[in-house]
Design a protein around this motif. Structure first.
Motif, PDB file in Angstrom:
ATOM      1  N   GLU A  41      -0.948  11.758   0.219  1.00 58.54           N
ATOM      2  CA  GLU A  41      -2.268  11.148   0.340  1.00 58.54           C
ATOM      3  C   GLU A  41      -2.386  10.054  -0.703  1.00 58.54           C
ATOM      4  O   GLU A  41      -2.147  10.278  -1.882  1.00 58.54           O
ATOM      5  CB  GLU A  41      -3.349  12.202   0.128  1.00 58.54           C
ATOM      6  N   GLY A  42      -2.743   8.863  -0.256  1.00 54.96           N
ATOM      7  CA  GLY A  42      -2.862   7.728  -1.159  1.00 54.96           C
ATOM      8  C   GLY A  42      -4.005   6.831  -0.747  1.00 54.96           C
ATOM      9  O   GLY A  42      -4.840   7.198   0.090  1.00 54.96           O
ATOM     10  N   LYS A  43      -4.027   5.637  -1.316  1.00 54.63           N
ATOM     11  CA  LYS A  43      -5.070   4.668  -1.010  1.00 54.63           C
ATOM     12  C   LYS A  43      -4.453   3.296  -0.845  1.00 54.63           C
ATOM     13  O   LYS A  43      -3.448   2.975  -1.464  1.00 54.63           O
ATOM     14  CB  LYS A  43      -6.117   4.629  -2.125  1.00 54.63           C
ATOM     15  N   THR A  44      -5.113   2.482  -0.011  1.00 49.75           N
ATOM     16  CA  THR A  44      -4.700   1.095   0.144  1.00 49.75           C
ATOM     17  C   THR A  44      -5.262   0.282  -1.016  1.00 49.75           C
ATOM     18  O   THR A  44      -6.017   0.780  -1.842  1.00 49.75           O
ATOM     19  CB  THR A  44      -5.206   0.513   1.475  1.00 49.75           C
ATOM     20  N   GLY A  62       0.141   8.382  -5.510  1.00 53.48           N
ATOM     21  CA  GLY A  62      -0.417   9.303  -4.526  1.00 53.48           C
ATOM     22  C   GLY A  62      -0.268  10.764  -4.913  1.00 53.48           C
ATOM     23  O   GLY A  62       0.338  11.117  -5.921  1.00 53.48           O
ATOM     24  N   ASP A 115       0.834  -1.206   0.000  1.00 53.87           N
ATOM     25  CA  ASP A 115       0.000   0.000   0.000  1.00 53.87           C
ATOM     26  C   ASP A 115       0.869   1.258   0.000  1.00 53.87           C
ATOM     27  O   ASP A 115       0.552   2.236  -0.682  1.00 53.87           O
ATOM     28  CB  ASP A 115      -0.923   0.023   1.218  1.00 53.87           C
ATOM     29  N   SER A 130       1.044   4.010  -2.966  1.00 54.14           N
ATOM     30  CA  SER A 130       0.801   5.426  -2.694  1.00 54.14           C
ATOM     31  C   SER A 130       1.972   6.289  -3.146  1.00 54.14           C
ATOM     32  O   SER A 130       1.778   7.426  -3.576  1.00 54.14           O
ATOM     33  CB  SER A 130       0.544   5.643  -1.205  1.00 54.14           C
TER      34      SER A 130
END
Length: 125
Positions: free
Chosen positions: A97-100, A76, A68, A72
């Motif tokens: 800022e990112g996402k799993t 991200g 993850d 990101s």
């Protein structure tokens, strides 16, 4: 020479040049990375990531994985309003800022030094 003929010659030359450039740059495996977000993420990725104790404790909770984090750092967004600030121990703090993989939003704090990058913390957003 009529305008239509000039336009046709121009478009033919443009097409041939475009095909030529496509084949040259596809072999080099280059990437366009001139925007600030892309440059920061690429700089962090190329240095490799060291993990702080706080981030290591978060990774042991199993809600976020190193995959993850890598995802990101690839896709991200850097929040520049909270980033690029000097860190007391040296380097600059970047908030990403990112996402799993499960599509949950996360916030990653990375301290970027001239020779290394340290994963400071990972939080749910």
């Amino acid at each position: 020479m009529k305008f239509v003929h000039r336009l046709a010659y121009y478009l033919l030359g443009f097409l041939i040049g475009g095909v030529f450039l496509y084949f040259i740059f596809s072999e080099k495996r280059t990437e366009f990375c001139y925007m600030p977000n892309c440059r920061v993420l690429k700089d962090i990725r190329t240095k490799g990531i060291l993990i702080s104790k706080q981030a290591e404790a978060t990774l042991k909770e199993k809600w976020v994985t190193m995959d993850d984090i890598k995802r990101s750092l690839q896709y991200g967004d850097v929040d520049f309003s909270k980033s690029n600030k000097p860190n007391p121990g040296g380097g600059k703090l970047y908030v990403i800022e990112g996402k799993t993989i499960k599509d949950e939003p996360i916030v990653i704090e990375v301290v970027n030094f001239s020779d290394r990058a340290v994963l400071q913390d990972v939080k749910k957003q």
